[in-house]
Design an enzyme around this catalytic site. Structure first.
Site, PDB file in Angstrom:
ATOM      1  CG  PHE A   8      -1.964   1.024   1.290  1.00 47.09           C
ATOM      2  CD1 PHE A   8      -3.269   0.704   0.944  1.00 47.09           C
ATOM      3  CD2 PHE A   8      -1.685   2.325   1.692  1.00 47.09           C
ATOM      4  CE1 PHE A   8      -4.276   1.662   0.991  1.00 47.09           C
ATOM      5  CE2 PHE A   8      -2.682   3.290   1.739  1.00 47.09           C
ATOM      6  CZ  PHE A   8      -3.986   2.956   1.396  1.00 47.09           C
ATOM      7  CB  ILE A  47      -0.329   7.552  -0.691  1.00 51.27           C
ATOM      8  CG1 ILE A  47      -1.598   6.707  -0.485  1.00 51.27           C
ATOM      9  CG2 ILE A  47      -0.695   8.939  -1.229  1.00 51.27           C
ATOM     10  CD1 ILE A  47      -2.468   6.558  -1.712  1.00 51.27           C
ATOM     11  CD  GLN A  75       3.524  10.061   1.771  1.00 56.53           C
ATOM     12  OE1 GLN A  75       4.119  10.663   2.665  1.00 56.53           O
ATOM     13  NE2 GLN A  75       4.060   8.996   1.173  1.00 56.53           N
ATOM     14  N   GLY A 127      -5.592  12.716   2.984  1.00 52.87           N
ATOM     15  CA  GLY A 127      -6.742  11.821   3.064  1.00 52.87           C
ATOM     16  C   GLY A 127      -6.868  10.845   1.918  1.00 52.87           C
ATOM     17  CG  HIS A 128      -5.334  11.678  -1.870  1.00 51.36           C
ATOM     18  ND1 HIS A 128      -6.527  11.958  -2.523  1.00 51.36           N
ATOM     19  CD2 HIS A 128      -4.603  12.826  -1.907  1.00 51.36           C
ATOM     20  CE1 HIS A 128      -6.510  13.209  -2.950  1.00 51.36           C
ATOM     21  NE2 HIS A 128      -5.367  13.760  -2.597  1.00 51.36           N
ATOM     22  N   GLY A 129      -4.942   8.268   1.258  1.00 48.18           N
ATOM     23  CA  GLY A 129      -4.733   6.909   1.755  1.00 48.18           C
ATOM     24  C   GLY A 129      -6.014   6.322   2.311  1.00 48.18           C
ATOM     25  CD  GLU A 140       2.749  -9.807   3.192  1.00 47.67           C
ATOM     26  OE1 GLU A 140       3.800 -10.466   3.145  1.00 47.67           O
ATOM     27  OE2 GLU A 140       2.186  -9.373   2.175  1.00 47.67           O
TER      28      GLU A 140
END
Length: 424
Positions: free
Chosen positions: A229, A231, A236, A239-241, A264
């Site tokens: 995962f 961004i 960063q 709020g895009h994450g 994971e």
């Protein structure tokens, strides 16, 4: 003769990354927007554990990407280089092992490619999620669209696209590594900005992505594991994450064959992101909160996903109270395990994660003066902690085990308090 240190560069500082936009796309950027000349967090997977490059002075590794298609340009500059010897690092040759062939080395050719790709590139796969944000540019008022696309290696062109974007895993995820393309079961969700130009046409710009892997889950389902995962830095802390995570979760809910979403080995920052979004999702689920805490225990949600606790009179009763006055809600404490397991399966949340979320919600609603409820909550949380850490705790004698369990419980409560403050 220059000192050895003068010929040694920090690879994190030497490598400069850019997401290059076409001229018309730069015209609609806000004053504070910048997508070029940012640094990686890690380069040890490429240039070694010490993250040092030897043999150059004023070294700059200029690695640029077309902002949508991720077509690449590479140029290595330096003020001076040591006379060729076995001790001088091969900067370009080393990086070449981690990027696909075909990158541009001529700047004009690359910029021409950026202009061409800006009008021709469209995301690969199927759109599964979207959201909007106000544009920061005064010259082009309105909203910016953001779209998430789901793709696999079966989608034409995606394997090649993945090879261009996967270097960001090495550069921004600690202990990140390239996945095995030959393994079946990989799925991807990729986030793009879709911004209009002054002429009304729109171009796509890469923001980040996540890789997912399917595991068999008895008897006939699969368990989806969120593996990677990322961004990119220019996007960063906006709020895009959270939006990408919500896109993944909502996609999972639409897949009948997927039993649950697991993660994971998550980094602390991602754990917080996951906890915040899972909590907000549960707090916004009126049926879940009503069953859990009764009609007076439902938490009101308002702007920006923040929540406001409402006063509840349906918690566990004080010590010595008649049995019939116990909490009406299924959360208890202690929680009704059969009820909780049904909701966990319906929401497709992994067992440990759901148990932690339930504990946080109980803690949010628990009256500090309710001694009986506090004890029930403590025992419930300690049971989970003991089961999760059984192999370690079982090796301790009883007194040490109880002490360690209490210390861990207190630490967990402190962390819950911190997380709950983020969503209130």
């Amino acid at each position: 003769m220059a000192a050895t240190s003068d010929w040694t560069a920090n690879s994190n500082e030497a490598l400069v990354l850019s997401l290059v936009r076409a001229r018309e796309d730069k015209q609609v950027l806000g004053d504070n927007e910048s997508y070029e000349a940012f640094q990686p967090t890690f380069t040890y997977p490429i240039y070694g554990e010490d993250e040092k490059i030897y043999g150059y002075q004023d070294l700059v590794i200029d690695l640029r990407f077309a902002s949508g298609s991720l077509a690449q340009f590479l140029s290595v500059h330096y003020a001076e280089k040591l006379v060729a010897s076995s001790t001088v690092d091969d900067v370009e040759g080393t990086l070449k092992q981690f990027v696909p062939p075909g990158w541009e080395t001529d700047e004009e050719a690359f910029l021409a490619r950026v202009e061409k790709d800006a009008t021709s590139f469209t995301p690969i796969g199927r759109r599964v999620y979207s959201y909007t944000r106000p544009t920061p540019s005064a010259s082009t008022p309105g909203d910016i669209e953001y779209e998430v696309y789901h793709a696999t290696f079966d989608d034409p062109g995606f394997r090649e696209y993945h090879r261009r974007m996967q270097i960001f895993i090495l550069l921004y995820i600690e202990a990140g590594s390239y996945l095995n393309e030959e393994e079946d079961g990989w799925e991807f969700v990729v986030l793009f900005e879709k911004r209009k130009r002054k002429n009304g046409t729109a171009a796509y710009h890469f923001i980040g992505y996540s890789s997912l892997y399917n595991f068999y889950c008895f008897p006939e389902n699969v368990r989806m594991r969120l593996s990677q995962f990322v961004i990119l830095p220019p996007y960063q802390r906006q709020g895009h994450g959270s939006e990408l995570y919500k896109a993944i979760y909502q996609y999972i809910l639409t897949c009948p064959a997927v039993s649950e979403l697991t993660v994971e080995d998550p980094a602390e920052a991602f754990e917080d992101l996951r906890d915040r979004n899972d909590l907000r999702m549960l707090l916004a689920d009126e049926q879940f909160m009503k069953e859990g805490f009764g009609t007076q225990g439902v938490t009101a949600s308002h702007g920006g996903g923040r929540v406001q606790k409402t006063k509840s009179h349906i918690r566990a009763a004080p010590m010595g109270a008649p049995r019939g006055t116990m909490s009406q809600g299924k959360m208890g404490p202690p929680v009704d395990k059969a009820w909780a397991e049904k909701w966990r399966k319906d929401l497709k949340i992994a067992t440990r994660q759901f148990q932690r979320l339930v504990e946080m919600l109980i803690m949010l609603h628990l009256d500090p003066a309710d001694l009986r409820g506090a004890r029930a909550f403590r025992l419930q949380a300690k049971e989970r902690i003991y089961r999760f850490n059984f192999e370690i705790l079982a090796q301790l004698d009883k007194e040490e085990r109880l002490q360690k369990l209490e210390e861990t419980f207190q630490s967990v409560c402190e962390d819950y308090t911190r997380l709950l403050a983020m969503v209130r």
